[in-house]
Design an enzyme around this catalytic site. Structure first.
Site, short mmCIF file in Angstrom:
data_model
loop_
_atom_site.label_atom_id
_atom_site.label_comp_id
_atom_site.label_asym_id
_atom_site.label_seq_id
_atom_site.Cartn_x
_atom_site.Cartn_y
_atom_site.Cartn_z
N SER A 161 35.80 44.46 31.98
CA SER A 161 36.47 43.58 32.96
C SER A 161 37.34 44.36 33.93
CB SER A 161 37.29 42.51 32.23
OG SER A 161 36.46 41.71 31.46
N ASP A 180 36.81 41.31 40.17
CA ASP A 180 36.93 42.44 39.24
C ASP A 180 35.53 42.97 38.94
OD1 ASP A 180 36.06 40.30 37.66
OD2 ASP A 180 37.28 40.86 35.94
N ASP A 184 33.34 42.81 36.57
CA ASP A 184 32.28 41.98 36.00
C ASP A 184 32.23 40.58 36.62
OD1 ASP A 184 34.67 41.21 34.68
OD2 ASP A 184 33.54 40.40 32.98
N ASP A 220 34.17 37.89 36.93
CA ASP A 220 34.65 36.62 36.38
C ASP A 220 36.07 36.31 36.88
OD1 ASP A 220 36.08 38.43 34.83
OD2 ASP A 220 35.35 37.70 32.91
#
Length: 462
Positions: free
Chosen positions: A106, A250, A252, A254
């Site tokens: 993340s 970010d 990834d 999400d």
């Protein structure tokens, strides 16, 4: 660096010692434990797992280890390659798979990676399921397939397009209104997979895209947590290109934050507030966010006649309470939008589409939209953990010190004052204590956070 095992997955730094960092041996061990848990959990003949990764430098190595371990257990793998957390979450039920694994840490810096584990619904495992996997990882009972029963790997590169189609098909995404506005937007993809999928989504919506750090090479050009202090380049680009606003995600994809036309932060906490305002305006109902999130979501929810409730931090906790309360939209104040209409996971693509629909409907500049929401200011600080620090003992002492205030202790200690609040908790994703505060001015919020840091320091030293 200690290997962190929590409801946010198995997370650690690359290299170093087995059991203390995320080494190849640890990646294989936890992938095998997940495969073994899946077989116990699903109890069927054939198994299928979707695997994707963000653009981290270590991603290809870790993904290869994870996929081949599953193959060794006789599990078939759908390899999405470079992907996003929400894309893998969408792919699992579409593939009728038994689970999914996303290789991403993340918002953590590039030396980190992690295994995020999903069930057959494409949702994160809960604490009990995670504990079972950790138990399996520490034992010696995992069995592997014989040579005639090995799994197979199938590559599938279609899911960015399929994910975008799912988003554009949502009834509340007003594609025609967005196209008519001809927005110009700067996208900071932090050199990860958001740099691929976010421009694709925006182009489908008729948006003029200026790409900033959209090369998915894993060399993050700044700290990848989408906070104001890391985003000076985006601010400069928004002003230079005379853009309507800026978007940052970010690694990834999400988490989602916006920057207004003046190069000022819309406020990461206000991503969910704005999207909820739009959704509730069309479909009134209840909302949920975690207890480290702004009070502004409560205010907006109540304005639309709904009820707000806060969960413990962690996406799985938010989702559990969202289902219990039958909410129409929820998420986390860190820019995580969870819209059950598409799936129960934080999804920046959904957030962008809802935000653009709101902007098109309101006909406002981003700075003007921000002024329509209650004005709270948040301070997000941290204390680095050392092995000798008794975090539980410190939090217990803080609880006793503030016993006459309104306290919530389902996740660390949250202290609610009349005009402000403070939340002190051990992070699920980093070796730190998080100190989040919110007040009616930035000075008050920062002062409150500094006060608690000082008190924690005094307790630790005593």
């Amino acid at each position: 660096m200690t290997l962190i095992k929590s409801i946010s997955g198995i997370r650690g730094t690359i290299g170093g010692t087995v059991g203390e960092n995320l080494t190849p041996i640890d990646a294989v061990k936890f992938a095998a434990a997940y495969g073994a848990w899946l077989k116990q959990h699903r109890k069927k003949e054939n198994y299928k797992v979707v695997v994707g990764r963000d653009a981290r430098i270590s991603g290809k190595m870790i993904q290869s280890l994870v996929m081949q371990t599953l193959v060794g257990q006789g599990i078939h793998v759908i390899d999405l390659g470079l992907s996003t957390t929400p894309t893998v979450e969408v792919a699992v039920p579409m593939e009728h798979a038994d689970g999914g694994i996303i290789l991403t840490a993340s918002h953590n810096p590039k030396q980190w990676n992690a295994l995020k584990l999903l069930n057959e619904k494409g949702e994160f495992l809960d604490a009990d399921e995670g504990a079972k996997i950790l138990e399996l990882a520490e034992g010696n009972t995992i069995e592997f397939a014989d040579v005639d029963s090995l799994g197979k790997i199938t590559k599938n590169k279609a899911y960015f397009d399929l994910h975008i189609i799912e988003v554009l098909d949502l009834p509340l995404v007003n594609v025609k209104a967005i196209e008519a506005e001809r927005f110009k937007v700067v996208v900071d993809g932090v050199n990860s997979t958001g740099g691929i999928v976010i421009p694709l989504l925006l182009e489908r919506l008729g948006v003029d895209v200026v790409e900033l750090y959209c090369e998915p090479n894993g060399h993050f050009p700044h700290n990848p947590e989408p906070l104001k202090e890391h985003l000076t380049d985006l601010s400069d680009a928004v002003k230079k290109h005379n853009a309507d606003f800026g978007i940052v995600v970010d690694p990834d994809v999400d988490r989602l934050a916006f920057m207004d036309e003046n190069g000022d932060m819309f406020g990461e906490e206000y991503t969910l507030v704005a999207c909820a305002d739009y959704v509730l305006g069309h479909n009134p109902g209840n909302t949920v966010s975690n207890m480290s999130s702004t009070r502004a979501l409560r205010d907006v929810t109540e304005k639309h006649g709904g009820t707000y409730e806060a969960s413990a931090v962690g996406e799985v906790n938010v989702v559990k309470l969202m289902k219990k309360n039958n909410v129409v939209i929820g998420g986390e104040g860190n820019g995580g939008i969870i819209y059950p209409e598409i799936h129960y996971g934080r999804d920046a693509l959904v957030g962008i589409a809802l935000f653009l629909s709101l902007l098109a409907e309101k006909g406002m500049k981003v700075s003007e939209l921000r002024k329509t929401y209650p004005n709270y200011f948040m301070s997000k600080k941290k204390i680095q953990l050392t092995p000798d620090l008794d975090v539980d003992g410190i939090l217990k002492t803080m609880e006793e010190l503030y016993q006459n205030e309104k306290l919530t202790t389902i996740d660390g200690v949250k202290i609610d004052f009349s005009e402000s609040w403070a939340h002190l908790r051990k992070s699920n994703t980093e070796p730190i204590i998080r100190i989040y505060t919110e007040a009616k001015s930035q000075e008050e919020a920062d002062g409150l956070a500094d006060k608690f840091i000082e008190e924690i320091g005094a307790i630790a030293a005593s």
